[in-house]
Motif scaffolding. Structure first.
Motif, mmCIF file in Angstrom:
data_model
loop_
_atom_site.group_PDB
_atom_site.id
_atom_site.type_symbol
_atom_site.label_atom_id
_atom_site.label_comp_id
_atom_site.label_asym_id
_atom_site.label_seq_id
_atom_site.Cartn_x
_atom_site.Cartn_y
_atom_site.Cartn_z
ATOM 1 N N PHE A 129 28.689 -10.932 0.330
ATOM 2 C CA PHE A 129 27.983 -11.399 -0.517
ATOM 3 C C PHE A 129 27.402 -13.078 0.023
ATOM 4 O O PHE A 129 28.155 -13.706 0.534
ATOM 5 C CB PHE A 129 28.551 -11.771 -1.887
ATOM 6 C CG PHE A 129 28.957 -10.445 -2.354
ATOM 7 C CD1 PHE A 129 30.148 -9.834 -2.351
ATOM 8 C CD2 PHE A 129 28.009 -9.694 -3.183
ATOM 9 C CE1 PHE A 129 30.842 -8.793 -3.146
ATOM 10 C CE2 PHE A 129 28.524 -8.773 -4.050
ATOM 11 C CZ PHE A 129 29.599 -8.251 -3.979
ATOM 12 N N TYR A 157 26.680 -20.144 0.819
ATOM 13 C CA TYR A 157 27.767 -19.408 0.957
ATOM 14 C C TYR A 157 28.051 -17.919 1.514
ATOM 15 O O TYR A 157 26.984 -17.434 0.840
ATOM 16 C CB TYR A 157 28.538 -19.556 -0.468
ATOM 17 C CG TYR A 157 28.466 -21.101 -0.870
ATOM 18 C CD1 TYR A 157 27.600 -21.558 -1.778
ATOM 19 C CD2 TYR A 157 29.853 -21.879 -0.771
ATOM 20 C CE1 TYR A 157 27.567 -22.794 -2.438
ATOM 21 C CE2 TYR A 157 29.762 -23.015 -1.269
ATOM 22 C CZ TYR A 157 29.056 -23.536 -2.296
ATOM 23 O OH TYR A 157 28.888 -24.814 -2.700
ATOM 24 N N ARG A 181 34.235 -8.943 -0.024
ATOM 25 C CA ARG A 181 35.196 -8.373 -0.921
ATOM 26 C C ARG A 181 35.324 -6.892 0.203
ATOM 27 O O ARG A 181 34.541 -5.884 0.302
ATOM 28 C CB ARG A 181 34.437 -7.695 -2.037
ATOM 29 C CG ARG A 181 35.564 -7.271 -3.164
ATOM 30 C CD ARG A 181 34.977 -6.753 -4.289
ATOM 31 N NE ARG A 181 36.025 -6.745 -5.263
ATOM 32 C CZ ARG A 181 35.999 -6.083 -6.621
ATOM 33 N NH1 ARG A 181 35.042 -5.518 -6.830
ATOM 34 N NH2 ARG A 181 37.142 -5.619 -7.152
ATOM 35 N N TYR A 229 30.730 -14.680 1.195
ATOM 36 C CA TYR A 229 31.853 -14.382 0.529
ATOM 37 C C TYR A 229 31.905 -12.886 1.074
ATOM 38 O O TYR A 229 31.155 -12.185 1.552
ATOM 39 C CB TYR A 229 31.792 -14.138 -0.872
ATOM 40 C CG TYR A 229 31.958 -15.575 -1.418
ATOM 41 C CD1 TYR A 229 30.541 -16.393 -1.822
ATOM 42 C CD2 TYR A 229 32.950 -16.397 -1.949
ATOM 43 C CE1 TYR A 229 30.582 -17.773 -2.193
ATOM 44 C CE2 TYR A 229 33.191 -17.600 -2.466
ATOM 45 C CZ TYR A 229 32.022 -18.180 -2.521
ATOM 46 O OH TYR A 229 31.979 -19.413 -3.311
ATOM 47 N N GLN A 243 26.700 -21.293 -8.374
ATOM 48 C CA GLN A 243 26.355 -20.548 -7.275
ATOM 49 C C GLN A 243 25.769 -19.216 -7.882
ATOM 50 O O GLN A 243 26.404 -18.677 -8.686
ATOM 51 C CB GLN A 243 27.443 -20.145 -6.431
ATOM 52 C CG GLN A 243 28.054 -21.437 -5.887
ATOM 53 C CD GLN A 243 29.421 -21.276 -5.028
ATOM 54 O OE1 GLN A 243 29.773 -20.142 -4.460
ATOM 55 N NE2 GLN A 243 30.115 -22.289 -5.069
ATOM 56 N N TYR A 244 24.686 -18.804 -7.257
ATOM 57 C CA TYR A 244 23.738 -17.626 -7.553
ATOM 58 C C TYR A 244 24.201 -16.720 -6.318
ATOM 59 O O TYR A 244 23.527 -16.953 -5.342
ATOM 60 C CB TYR A 244 22.487 -18.034 -7.934
ATOM 61 C CG TYR A 244 22.097 -19.006 -9.094
ATOM 62 C CD1 TYR A 244 22.091 -20.418 -8.987
ATOM 63 C CD2 TYR A 244 22.084 -18.261 -10.314
ATOM 64 C CE1 TYR A 244 21.921 -21.156 -9.866
ATOM 65 C CE2 TYR A 244 21.980 -19.295 -11.348
ATOM 66 C CZ TYR A 244 21.801 -20.620 -11.134
ATOM 67 O OH TYR A 244 21.709 -21.456 -12.264
ATOM 68 N N PHE A 245 24.208 -15.403 -6.790
ATOM 69 C CA PHE A 245 24.750 -14.460 -5.760
ATOM 70 C C PHE A 245 23.653 -13.472 -5.485
ATOM 71 O O PHE A 245 22.957 -13.079 -6.360
ATOM 72 C CB PHE A 245 25.949 -13.796 -6.173
ATOM 73 C CG PHE A 245 27.295 -14.562 -5.873
ATOM 74 C CD1 PHE A 245 27.718 -15.521 -6.891
ATOM 75 C CD2 PHE A 245 28.340 -14.222 -4.812
ATOM 76 C CE1 PHE A 245 28.755 -16.128 -6.856
ATOM 77 C CE2 PHE A 245 29.222 -14.812 -4.829
ATOM 78 C CZ PHE A 245 29.756 -15.850 -5.718
ATOM 79 N N GLY A 246 23.370 -13.180 -4.240
ATOM 80 C CA GLY A 246 22.713 -11.829 -3.742
ATOM 81 C C GLY A 246 23.318 -10.603 -4.073
ATOM 82 O O GLY A 246 24.529 -10.532 -4.829
ATOM 83 N N PRO A 247 22.567 -9.467 -3.856
ATOM 84 C CA PRO A 247 23.055 -8.266 -4.114
ATOM 85 C C PRO A 247 24.408 -7.678 -3.113
ATOM 86 O O PRO A 247 24.839 -6.600 -3.548
ATOM 87 C CB PRO A 247 21.717 -7.388 -4.094
ATOM 88 C CG PRO A 247 20.950 -7.998 -2.754
ATOM 89 C CD PRO A 247 21.228 -9.698 -3.242
#
Lengths: 114, 115
Positions: free
Chosen positions: B91, B33, B37, B35, B104-108
């Protein structure tokens, strides 16, 4: 369309105070619910999640959240905060079936004063 | 196990230039995914890959954004030409396929600033 509301944008607490962050969602179907946290300089981490079953879920670092279906709410709680809990907290929701995208709230910035 | 990684961590470009962001998901995760912000706003979904296929691109803001995931491994998100309003944190997240109880595991994130 889904939406998520986090009512508190900025919360300041003293250490050992209790915490409750509000999260309400709007969606017509069955949902999965999440709280993510972003500590200063770090990436988003999963704090806890609710898929089904017991509506009171426990996460890492002493956090818990309660899913109240009738109120469309998933509030985050911690009985006693620590300075290390200073971070930004995000509530998120996605549909149980179909579209997988997460819908996030605007985030709550928590500042814990020693 | 390595988490989701993103490159670069920061990018500063001028309006009209092109920028390419890269995401490497957790090994074995078919779902990827993107995203974004924008400052002061909530994190918003851009698109979702399952392996190399675009499953949902309903969040892509306009045709200046092009996402690819050749071979079903890493993904790139190209912005061409970049505009001021594209500034924000991008992200990437990944998850295992086939689970309705997916996490869902997010990157930095990649912090993009368009001047």
């Amino acid at each position: 369309a889904q939406s998520v509301s986090q009512h508190n944008h900025h919360v300041i607490l003293s250490e050992a105070a209790s915490l409750e962050l509000g999260c309400n969602y709007s969606y017509g179907g069955t949902v999965n619910l999440f709280w993510y946290v972003q500590y200063p300089g770090q990436h988003l981490q999963l704090l806890l999640k609710y898929f089904s079953g017991d509506p009171l879920v426990k996460g890492i670092k002493g956090f818990e959240a309660e899913f109240i279906k009738s109120k469309f709410s998933f509030n985050l709680r911690k009985p006693s905060v620590q300075w290390s809990d200073t971070a930004e907290y995000f509530c998120a929701v996605n549909a149980r079936t179909g579209r997988r995208a997460l819908t996030f709230g605007s985030g709550t910035r928590l500042q814990v004063q020693p | 196990e390595a988490g989701v990684t993103q490159f670069p961590s920061h990018s500063v470009i001028e309006k009209g230039q092109t920028v390419t962001l890269r995401c490497d998901p957790i090994s074995g995760h078919d779902n990827l995914y993107w995203y974004r912000r924008v400052m002061g706003k909530e994190i918003k979904f851009l698109l979702h890959f399952v392996k190399e296929s675009k499953q949902d691109e309903s969040g892509m803001p306009n045709n200046r954004f092009l996402a690819e995931r050749t071979g079903g491994t890493y993904s790139t998100l190209k912005v061409q030409p970049a505009e001021l309003e594209d500034s924000g944190v991008y992200f990437c997240a990944s998850s295992q396929a086939g689970l309705y109880q997916e996490t869902q595991y997010f990157g930095p994130g990649t912090r993009l600033l368009v001047l």
